[in-house]
Scaffold this active site. Structure first.
Site, PDB file in Angstrom:
ATOM      1  CE1 TYR A 132      -4.299   0.182  -0.490  1.00 44.94           C
ATOM      2  CE2 TYR A 132      -4.249  -1.797   0.851  1.00 44.94           C
ATOM      3  CZ  TYR A 132      -4.907  -0.958  -0.027  1.00 44.94           C
ATOM      4  OH  TYR A 132      -6.157  -1.267  -0.448  1.00 44.94           O
TER       5      TYR A 132
ATOM      6  CD  GLU B 104      -4.906   4.888   0.395  1.00 46.63           C
ATOM      7  OE1 GLU B 104      -5.192   5.819   1.168  1.00 46.63           O
ATOM      8  OE2 GLU B 104      -5.551   3.829   0.328  1.00 46.63           O
TER       9      GLU B 104
ATOM     10  CG  ASP C 154      -7.431   9.914 -24.661  1.00 39.55           C
ATOM     11  OD1 ASP C 154      -6.402   9.203 -24.678  1.00 39.55           O
ATOM     12  OD2 ASP C 154      -8.548   9.493 -24.303  1.00 39.55           O
TER      13      ASP C 154
ATOM     14  CB  THR D  27      -3.375   3.491 -22.262  1.00 35.34           C
ATOM     15  OG1 THR D  27      -3.312   3.436 -23.688  1.00 35.34           O
ATOM     16  CG2 THR D  27      -4.756   3.961 -21.833  1.00 35.34           C
TER      17      THR D  27
ATOM     18  CE  LYS E 178      -6.198   1.676 -25.909  1.00 37.02           C
ATOM     19  NZ  LYS E 178      -6.297   2.458 -24.668  1.00 37.02           N
TER      20      LYS E 178
ATOM     21  NE  ARG F  86      -5.310  -4.397 -20.008  1.00 36.81           N
ATOM     22  CZ  ARG F  86      -5.919  -4.136 -21.167  1.00 36.81           C
ATOM     23  NH1 ARG F  86      -6.910  -3.281 -21.195  1.00 36.81           N
ATOM     24  NH2 ARG F  86      -5.576  -4.762 -22.266  1.00 36.81           N
TER      25      ARG F  86
HETATM   26  N1  DSN Z   1     -11.284   0.119 -25.789  1.00 38.28           N
HETATM   27  C1  DSN Z   1     -10.118   0.741 -26.379  1.00 38.28           C
HETATM   28  C2  DSN Z   1     -10.035   0.471 -27.835  1.00 38.28           C
HETATM   29  O1  DSN Z   1     -10.185  -0.681 -28.225  1.00 38.28           O
HETATM   30  O2  DSN Z   1      -9.769   1.360 -28.611  1.00 38.28           O
HETATM   31  C3  DSN Z   1     -10.061   2.189 -26.111  1.00 38.28           C
HETATM   32  O3  DSN Z   1     -10.115   2.403 -24.746  1.00 38.28           O
END
Ligand code: DSN
Length: 413
Positions: free
Chosen positions: A53, A55, A199, A225, A228, A234
């Site tokens: 933990y 925080e 974004d 993120t 990707k 993730r």
């Molecule tokens: N769900 C993702 C996508 O497949 O583009 C975006 O968050």
């Protein structure tokens, strides 16, 4: 990872994890938001840091025993700042959704006006869909793509911004194949006194690899993120100008989250280090080259590629002229071992539950070492299914060839 303990303690779960590995090995993943996370990063995510933990933030935690944890988070932050050349980065958001939420909560009051890209034109759930917290809490207005070019018409965005006077303009999308011109959006935001958030969840890896214009210098906030195109664990992050650092940190914790996922933050540190290598830059360039080659092959086979091509890691194929739906094609191709997702296309006349398009992305197959000739072959296989009189049978007939291709491009350990 060999899952020795899991095999002994929980053979059923171990078996499922092995099945998922086999599925990945034996199919081609064209889902634009997925990738294959390297083993070193997975080791960090699977580490003992899951127990801790923490925080708060480095040097200012609500728990004892955070010395090592502080060093891990500082490493992730320092690497993130170096990678993206930013004033400030918060690496604690559990996801891209929470990263976006942190920006809204840091600078907007409920009911404030947001101008974002329409979900049906490629935008994202958290950019204002009614069913999402963003659509419930804020006054959402949208821009979209031009009907002629299927690309964002920035003059139309400027006009809309003058009309609705948003507090925040959002650039970024989940199924838009073209570059996001953050500098142009920054001018528009400046003219109407709005803040700008980009974004880059989908294209953060492209930015890190230098193959997409960098939104960081011109934006108030950049969210992203790490799983990707970034090919990490993730999770999410928020980049911002120094003046917003405190507000963003406060919005993430205690505003939205409790304990940060320190094992994932360790994975982010590992992924940021990999993203600073020449190999990663070459990988990102290959992702884009592959998407372009594949879109070009689809177009030359006579299929309609939305906006006529791509500048990024993904493109959309419009199935309307074939009288097919995205859902059907997703299912047929799945039987061939080609995994992708149905997707709305701009001005889609079909429902989003079974829309007129498919989205094709190259991050994962590029990680497997597939280059242009390989993606052109995959496009031809897709074409064979699309034009077949009996598509389901055609797909099954391709399965052995696809399997051989997968085995000759094994997933990394
Ligand atoms: N769900 C993702 C996508 O497949 O583009 C975006 O968050």
């Amino acid at each position: 990872m060999n899952f020795d303990a899991l095999k002994q303690n929980d053979p059923r779960l171990a078996e499922l994890l092995a099945s998922e590995r086999e599925r990945r090995q034996e199919t081609l993943d064209l889902i634009a938001s997925e990738n294959l996370c390297p083993k070193g990063v997975r080791e960090a995510v699977g580490s003992i840091l899951t127990d801790k933990y923490a925080e708060g933030y480095p040097g200012d935690r609500w728990y004892g025993g955070c010395g090592v944890i502080d060093a891990v988070e500082r490493l992730a932050v320092d690497r993130g700042k170096q990678l993206f050349g930013c004033d400030h980065i918060n690496v604690q958001p559990h996801s891209g959704s929470q990263a976006n939420m942190a920006v809204y909560f840091a600078v907007l009051e409920p009911g404030a006006t947001i101008l974002s890209m329409d979900l049906t034109h490629g935008g994202h759930l958290t950019h204002g869909k009614k069913a999402n917290f963003s659509g419930r809490l804020f006054h959402i207005t949208h821009y979209g793509v031009s009907a002629e070019t299927e690309q964002i018409d920035y003059d139309a965005v400027a006009e809309k911004a003058r009309e609705v006077k948003p507090a925040l303009i959002i650039g970024g999308a989940s199924s838009y194949p073209r570059r996001i011109e953050a500098a142009r959006l920054a001018e528009i935001a400046g003219d109407v006194g709005a803040r700008l958030m980009i974004d880059m969840a989908h294209f953060a890896g492209l930015v890190a690899g230098g193959v997409h214009p960098d939104p960081v210098p011109v934006s108030d906030f950049v969210t992203g993120t790490t799983h990707k195109t970034m090919r990490g664990p993730r999770g999410g992050f928020v980049i911002c100008k120094q003046e917003y650092a405190e507000a963003i940190d406060h919005a993430v914790f205690p505003g939205l989250q409790g304990g940060p996922l320190m094992h994932v933050i360790a994975g982010k540190a590992a992924a940021f280090a990999l993203a600073m290598t020449d190999d990663f830059k070459a990988y990102q360039a290959q992702i884009v080259a592959n998407a372009r080659a594949m879109a070009d092959e689809m177009a030359s086979l006579g299929y309609r590629v939305v906006s006529g091509g791509t500048d990024t890691h993904l493109f959309l194929v419009d199935l309307t002229p074939l009288g097919l739906t995205g859902g059907q094609v997703q299912q047929w191709l799945g039987a061939a071992g080609i995994v992708l997702n149905k997707n709305v296309i701009p001005f889609d006349k079909r429902p989003s539950t079974d829309p007129s398009g498919i989205r094709i992305g190259t991050p994962s197959i590029t990680t497997r070492g597939v280059v242009e000739d390989g993606v052109r072959q995959v496009a031809r296989w897709i074409g064979q299914v699309l034009k077949a009189e009996a598509p389901a049978r055609a797909a099954e007939g391709l399965r052995a060839e696809v399997l051989e291709f997968c085995r000759s491009h094994p997933i990394p350990d």
